[in-house]
Design a protein around this motif. Sequence first.
Motif, PDB file in Angstrom:
ATOM      1  N   GLU A  63     -10.253  19.483  12.343  1.00  0.00           N
ATOM      2  CA  GLU A  63     -10.230  18.695  13.575  1.00  0.00           C
ATOM      3  C   GLU A  63      -9.071  17.705  13.498  1.00  0.00           C
ATOM      4  N   PRO A  64      -8.605  17.197  14.639  1.00  0.00           N
ATOM      5  CA  PRO A  64      -7.509  16.221  14.608  1.00  0.00           C
ATOM      6  C   PRO A  64      -7.904  14.978  13.817  1.00  0.00           C
ATOM      7  N   HIS A  65      -7.036  14.570  12.903  1.00  0.00           N
ATOM      8  CA  HIS A  65      -7.237  13.361  12.115  1.00  0.00           C
ATOM      9  C   HIS A  65      -5.909  12.976  11.469  1.00  0.00           C
ATOM     10  N   LEU A  66      -5.896  11.849  10.795  1.00  0.00           N
ATOM     11  CA  LEU A  66      -4.677  11.349  10.166  1.00  0.00           C
ATOM     12  C   LEU A  66      -4.933  11.050   8.703  1.00  0.00           C
ATOM     13  N   HIS A  67      -4.048  11.519   7.837  1.00  0.00           N
ATOM     14  CA  HIS A  67      -4.003  11.060   6.452  1.00  0.00           C
ATOM     15  C   HIS A  67      -2.830  10.085   6.380  1.00  0.00           C
ATOM     16  N   PHE A  68      -3.085   8.910   5.832  1.00  0.00           N
ATOM     17  CA  PHE A  68      -2.084   7.862   5.749  1.00  0.00           C
ATOM     18  C   PHE A  68      -1.977   7.420   4.301  1.00  0.00           C
ATOM     19  N   ALA A  69      -0.769   7.226   3.815  1.00  0.00           N
ATOM     20  CA  ALA A  69      -0.565   6.702   2.464  1.00  0.00           C
ATOM     21  C   ALA A  69       0.588   5.713   2.474  1.00  0.00           C
ATOM     22  N   TRP A  70       0.488   4.698   1.627  1.00  0.00           N
ATOM     23  CA  TRP A  70       1.567   3.728   1.412  1.00  0.00           C
ATOM     24  C   TRP A  70       1.864   3.762  -0.074  1.00  0.00           C
ATOM     25  N   TYR A  71       3.117   3.993  -0.453  1.00  0.00           N
ATOM     26  CA  TYR A  71       3.410   4.147  -1.868  1.00  0.00           C
ATOM     27  C   TYR A  71       4.811   3.677  -2.218  1.00  0.00           C
ATOM     28  N   GLN A  72       5.015   3.524  -3.539  1.00  0.00           N
ATOM     29  CA  GLN A  72       6.327   3.263  -4.133  1.00  0.00           C
ATOM     30  C   GLN A  72       6.653   4.447  -5.035  1.00  0.00           C
ATOM     31  N   LEU A  73       7.891   4.545  -5.449  1.00  0.00           N
ATOM     32  CA  LEU A  73       8.288   5.542  -6.438  1.00  0.00           C
ATOM     33  C   LEU A  73       8.599   4.829  -7.739  1.00  0.00           C
ATOM     34  N   ASP A  74       8.106   5.370  -8.863  1.00  0.00           N
ATOM     35  CA  ASP A  74       8.444   4.769 -10.153  1.00  0.00           C
ATOM     36  C   ASP A  74       9.820   5.268 -10.598  1.00  0.00           C
ATOM     37  N   ALA A  75      10.241   4.880 -11.770  1.00  0.00           N
ATOM     38  CA  ALA A  75      11.578   5.230 -12.269  1.00  0.00           C
ATOM     39  C   ALA A  75      11.777   6.741 -12.409  1.00  0.00           C
ATOM     40  N   PHE A  76      10.683   7.502 -12.452  1.00  0.00           N
ATOM     41  CA  PHE A  76      10.765   8.951 -12.600  1.00  0.00           C
ATOM     42  C   PHE A  76      10.541   9.680 -11.277  1.00  0.00           C
ATOM     43  N   GLY A  77      10.455   8.931 -10.167  1.00  0.00           N
ATOM     44  CA  GLY A  77      10.259   9.532  -8.857  1.00  0.00           C
ATOM     45  C   GLY A  77       8.825   9.902  -8.546  1.00  0.00           C
ATOM     46  N   ARG A  78       7.879   9.424  -9.367  1.00  0.00           N
ATOM     47  CA  ARG A  78       6.468   9.717  -9.119  1.00  0.00           C
ATOM     48  C   ARG A  78       5.888   8.673  -8.159  1.00  0.00           C
ATOM     49  N   ARG A  79       4.986   9.133  -7.293  1.00  0.00           N
ATOM     50  CA  ARG A  79       4.357   8.240  -6.321  1.00  0.00           C
ATOM     51  C   ARG A  79       3.350   7.316  -6.994  1.00  0.00           C
ATOM     52  N   ILE A  80       3.405   6.040  -6.623  1.00  0.00           N
ATOM     53  CA  ILE A  80       2.396   5.058  -7.012  1.00  0.00           C
ATOM     54  C   ILE A  80       1.785   4.561  -5.710  1.00  0.00           C
ATOM     55  N   ASN A  81       0.549   4.979  -5.427  1.00  0.00           N
ATOM     56  CA  ASN A  81      -0.100   4.576  -4.179  1.00  0.00           C
ATOM     57  C   ASN A  81      -0.417   3.093  -4.200  1.00  0.00           C
ATOM     58  N   ARG A  82      -0.243   2.445  -3.058  1.00  0.00           N
ATOM     59  CA  ARG A  82      -0.512   1.020  -2.889  1.00  0.00           C
ATOM     60  C   ARG A  82      -1.761   0.847  -2.041  1.00  0.00           C
ATOM     61  N   PRO A  83      -2.596  -0.146  -2.380  1.00  0.00           N
ATOM     62  CA  PRO A  83      -3.761  -0.415  -1.530  1.00  0.00           C
ATOM     63  C   PRO A  83      -3.316  -1.006  -0.194  1.00  0.00           C
ATOM     64  N   VAL A  84      -4.040  -0.653   0.852  1.00  0.00           N
ATOM     65  CA  VAL A  84      -3.704  -1.101   2.209  1.00  0.00           C
ATOM     66  C   VAL A  84      -4.949  -1.661   2.869  1.00  0.00           C
TER      67      VAL A  84
END
Length: 115
Positions: A63-84
């Motif tokens: 069904e229609p919905h949204l996945h939302f994420a806020w993140y930074q990249l570490d020195a190796f390009g890996r995602r670090i999710n931030r709380p929102v």
Amino acid sequence: MVVYAEDGHEDIPGPHNNFVVVQHSGEFSMYVHIQRETAATVGTVVKAGDQIAQLGNSGQSSEPHLHFAWYQLDAFGRRINRPVIFDGLVTGGASPAPGRAIAGVPIDSLHTRLA
């Protein structure tokens, strides 16, 4: 600024999602399962209040919905999710009680800030 966008997939369940990634001064927000051909394109400069896309049903979705994420990249390009924290959520003209789950109602407006 929009730094990545994948668009063009049918707005039906399937193997691929439509999504947009926006860069905010070294951090990124990602919006997934959006409608086809409604996404802002790469290079588009967006500001608070601008429409980036419309909710959709692309990808592994029932069904229609949204996945939302806020993140930074570490020195190796890996995602670090931030709380929102979601502020100013308005559904059906009223704000739900804090901590109350909502489902199946239209969202009139929504604002986010980092926790």
